[in-house]
Write an enzyme that holds these catalytic residues in place. Structure first.
Site, PDB file in Angstrom:
ATOM      1  N   GLY A  29       0.773  -1.060   0.001  1.00 16.46           N
ATOM      2  CA  GLY A  29      -0.115   0.065  -0.010  1.00 16.46           C
ATOM      3  C   GLY A  29       0.696   1.274  -0.046  1.00 16.46           C
ATOM      4  O   GLY A  29       0.387   2.465  -0.273  1.00 16.46           O
ATOM      5  N   GLN A  30       2.027   1.080   0.211  1.00 11.93           N
ATOM      6  CA  GLN A  30       2.862   2.300   0.402  1.00 11.93           C
ATOM      7  C   GLN A  30       3.298   2.852  -1.069  1.00 11.93           C
ATOM      8  O   GLN A  30       3.670   3.920  -1.317  1.00 11.93           O
ATOM      9  CB  GLN A  30       4.440   1.850   1.062  1.00 11.93           C
ATOM     10  CG  GLN A  30       5.233   1.301   0.174  1.00 11.93           C
ATOM     11  CD  GLN A  30       5.072  -0.250   0.026  1.00 11.93           C
ATOM     12  OE1 GLN A  30       4.096  -0.827  -0.106  1.00 11.93           O
ATOM     13  NE2 GLN A  30       6.334  -1.033   0.092  1.00 11.93           N
ATOM     14  N   GLY A  31       3.258   2.103  -2.251  1.00 14.48           N
ATOM     15  CA  GLY A  31       3.397   2.368  -3.569  1.00 14.48           C
ATOM     16  C   GLY A  31       4.747   1.917  -4.133  1.00 14.48           C
ATOM     17  O   GLY A  31       5.088   2.604  -5.099  1.00 14.48           O
ATOM     18  N   SER A  88      12.300   0.871   5.563  1.00 14.70           N
ATOM     19  CA  SER A  88      12.059   1.949   4.850  1.00 14.70           C
ATOM     20  C   SER A  88      13.174   2.038   3.710  1.00 14.70           C
ATOM     21  O   SER A  88      13.510   3.026   3.149  1.00 14.70           O
ATOM     22  CB  SER A  88      12.224   3.414   5.568  1.00 14.70           C
ATOM     23  OG  SER A  88      11.404   3.487   6.662  1.00 14.70           O
ATOM     24  N   ARG A  89      13.320   0.663   3.424  1.00 14.99           N
ATOM     25  CA  ARG A  89      14.448   0.506   2.292  1.00 14.99           C
ATOM     26  C   ARG A  89      14.113   0.205   0.844  1.00 14.99           C
ATOM     27  O   ARG A  89      15.022   0.316   0.100  1.00 14.99           O
ATOM     28  CB  ARG A  89      15.320  -0.358   2.920  1.00 14.99           C
ATOM     29  CG  ARG A  89      14.406  -1.951   2.836  1.00 14.99           C
ATOM     30  CD  ARG A  89      15.291  -3.076   3.566  1.00 14.99           C
ATOM     31  NE  ARG A  89      16.164  -3.475   2.398  1.00 14.99           N
ATOM     32  CZ  ARG A  89      16.013  -4.406   1.304  1.00 14.99           C
ATOM     33  NH1 ARG A  89      14.805  -4.454   1.236  1.00 14.99           N
ATOM     34  NH2 ARG A  89      16.905  -4.863   0.508  1.00 14.99           N
ATOM     35  N   THR A 136      12.319   2.009  -1.692  1.00 15.11           N
ATOM     36  CA  THR A 136      12.515   3.038  -2.898  1.00 15.11           C
ATOM     37  C   THR A 136      14.060   2.880  -3.005  1.00 15.11           C
ATOM     38  O   THR A 136      14.566   3.123  -4.029  1.00 15.11           O
ATOM     39  CB  THR A 136      11.881   4.374  -2.267  1.00 15.11           C
ATOM     40  OG1 THR A 136      10.532   3.921  -2.091  1.00 15.11           O
ATOM     41  CG2 THR A 136      12.277   5.253  -3.453  1.00 15.11           C
ATOM     42  N   GLY A 167       9.029   5.778   4.706  1.00 12.58           N
ATOM     43  CA  GLY A 167       7.873   4.760   5.475  1.00 12.58           C
ATOM     44  C   GLY A 167       7.787   5.009   6.916  1.00 12.58           C
ATOM     45  O   GLY A 167       6.729   5.500   7.695  1.00 12.58           O
ATOM     46  N   GLU A 168       8.938   4.824   7.769  1.00 10.41           N
ATOM     47  CA  GLU A 168       8.921   4.862   9.122  1.00 10.41           C
ATOM     48  C   GLU A 168       9.461   6.271   9.484  1.00 10.41           C
ATOM     49  O   GLU A 168       8.730   6.679  10.523  1.00 10.41           O
ATOM     50  CB  GLU A 168       9.990   3.842   9.747  1.00 10.41           C
ATOM     51  CG  GLU A 168       9.394   2.513   9.529  1.00 10.41           C
ATOM     52  CD  GLU A 168      10.574   1.547   9.386  1.00 10.41           C
ATOM     53  OE1 GLU A 168      10.556   0.577  10.237  1.00 10.41           O
ATOM     54  OE2 GLU A 168      11.531   1.552   8.541  1.00 10.41           O
TER      55      GLU A 168
END
Lengths: 325, 158
Positions: A47-49, A88-89, A91, A283-284
């Site tokens: 869902g984060q894209g 959060s890795r 991207t 993200g985080e």
């Protein structure tokens, strides 16, 4: 009495697994017979894209439209490992793997085009909208699907993040790369009679390196803010003797649409030179500065320092009463 | 077991149901309408929201016999099942979907709001979806989408 206060929270966050742990993302890119490019990579979409960002990166490298990239990221029999959608890795790490792999495919496409078009060199060749052409003589061109007709072009690539182990004695070192930075300011009201805290206004800034997709980044910021708002004021799993007492949404309260407010989100773009187009993970990080900001704002409002979360009305009243004594 | 007729997405179904069967199970398991999501199973999260005679209900707390003779709309039937609905389009355009689990319920709550109040304020939109929990989006892009949907619907003259 209703009292208002303003608070600020700041943070920095290291992307990826860090501390010398191997942090590897892999990708494969294939020019298919129909001229579309299939990108196989294990960037899990939650869902984060991730799928949108990976597709955009491949489009940018290969000069293709979104519909001409076929992203395969959920069939584990048909994609290489790209690590977890965590830390959060994705991207940064998998984005780098996809970019590097697509760049290698682009060079291979140029090499093939050079042969097919009888050119001296692949210098000055460009890819756009499914064609390779000589920039100074655009009519000298060939469609990707004609290149792929009798030979499928396939590239495998990977990216490993640069992380080193901290000194176990001193805790010194550079365990993560890259870091992201953020700051959040909030205005809250505290009802000294009921102990209720409401967040009234928020300005939220997040360093993203480069926003591959600004709307997705804003979505992450809104979501992170909401989670942190719940963390600060509402969410208590209430563990008693090893048993979680608040085990349903009836008593484990997460923010509803009425608890959330409109946020003034500000994206800071300071491209990171080892990142795909400069983009870093968010993200985080977007959850981190919000709770401290709310706690600081409560202090500003009622001059009471609360050190335990969630800041429920009863906790506020308890601390207010203590401070009166 | 009990025989009943319910109308779902414009089609009448004759069903032989268990007396204590929940509407969410009938819709998902008998009719294959898996756009109805089951979250908390206790009417708190709103993921299983459907429209029953023009009002939102959490289908995990409705027994199927209670839907007898009523008209149910699920996400699958929001626009006759063929075309994307302007509210769905607005959710896509505003980036209001992340993991997607709350999305069917959100869209149906938005539809009931917009059917009654074609030009809601942001506060009214917030209130309308306050029974639908979302962990990803922080709700703001969903509110944006509802306001945009009201414009799309006005343009279409619905």
């Amino acid at each position: 009495m209703i009292k208002e206060g303003i608070g600020l929270g700041t943070m920095f966050y290291g992307t990826g697994y860090g501390n010398g742990f191997p942090d590897v993302s892999k990708a494969e890119a294939v020019l298919r017979a129909d001229g579309k490019v299939a990108v196989h990579t294990g960037a899990t979409e939650v869902g984060q894209g991730a799928k949108t960002a990976m597709t955009q990166i491949a489009c940018e490298v290969l000069g293709l439209k979104v519909n001409d990239i076929i992203l395969i990221s959920e069939d584990t029999s048909n994609m290489p490992d790209s690590g977890t959608a965590a830390a959060s890795r994705q991207t940064y790490n998998t984005g780098n793997a996809v970019k590097k792999t697509c760049e290698d495919l682009r060079e291979k496409i140029k090499e093939e085009a050079k042969l097919k078009l009888n050119l001296n060199t692949d210098v000055g060749l460009k890819l756009k909208d499914g064609y390779v052409y000589v920039e100074t003589l655009p009519e000298k061109s060939i469609a990707l699907k004609d290149l792929a007709k009798d030979k499928s072009l396939k590239i495998k690539g990977s990216f490993t993040a640069q992380t080193t182990e901290m000194d176990p004695e001193t805790g010194q070192g550079a365990p993560y790369w890259p870091y992201t930075f953020g700051a959040c300011a909030v205005k809250v009201s505290v009802d000294t009679l009921t102990g209720e805290v409401n967040v009234l206004k928020a300005v939220f800034t997040q360093d993203v390196g480069r926003a591959i997709n600004p709307s997705l980044v804003e979505g992450q910021m809104d979501g992170g803010f909401s989670m942190a708002l719940g963390y600060a004021l509402l969410e208590d799993i209430n563990v008693d003797n090893g048993k979680i007492k608040n085990d349903s949404f009836t008593n484990y309260l997460i923010p509803t649409s009425l608890d959330m407010i409109d946020i003034d989100n500000i994206l800071i773009e300071d491209p990171e030179n080892t990142a795909p187009y400069g983009a870093k993970g968010v993200g985080e990080p977007v959850m981190i500065p919000v709770t401290p900001a709310i706690l600081n704002a409560i202090y500003d409002a009622v001059k009471v320092r609360i050190t335990e979360i969630p800041v429920t009305p009863s906790r506020v009243l308890k601390e207010l009463n203590k401070s009166k004594k | 077991m009990k025989d009943i007729k319910i109308n779902v997405n414009g089609k009448t179904h004759k069903l032989n149901i268990k007396e204590d069967e929940r509407l969410v199970d009938t819709l998902r398991n008998r009719l294959g309408l898996t756009g109805v999501k089951e979250g908390c199973s206790e009417g708190e999260c709103g993921a299983c929201t459907v429209i029953m005679d023009g009002e939102t209900v959490t289908s995990c707390t409705v027994l199927t016999f209670q839907a007898k003779g009523k008209e149910i709309i699920t996400i699958e039937g929001i626009n006759g099942g063929n075309k994307i609905h302007p509210i769905q389009q607005a959710f896509l355009d505003e980036g209001a979907v992340q993991c997607g689990f709350c999305t069917p319920g959100m869209i149906l709550s938005a539809k009931v709001l917009l059917d009654k109040n074609p030009e809601p304020t942001r506060e009214e939109a917030r209130k309308a979806i306050s029974g639908n929990l979302c962990r990803c989006t922080g709700y703001n892009k969903i509110v944006d989408a509802i306001i945009k949907a009201s414009k799309y619907l006005k343009r279409e003259g619905n």
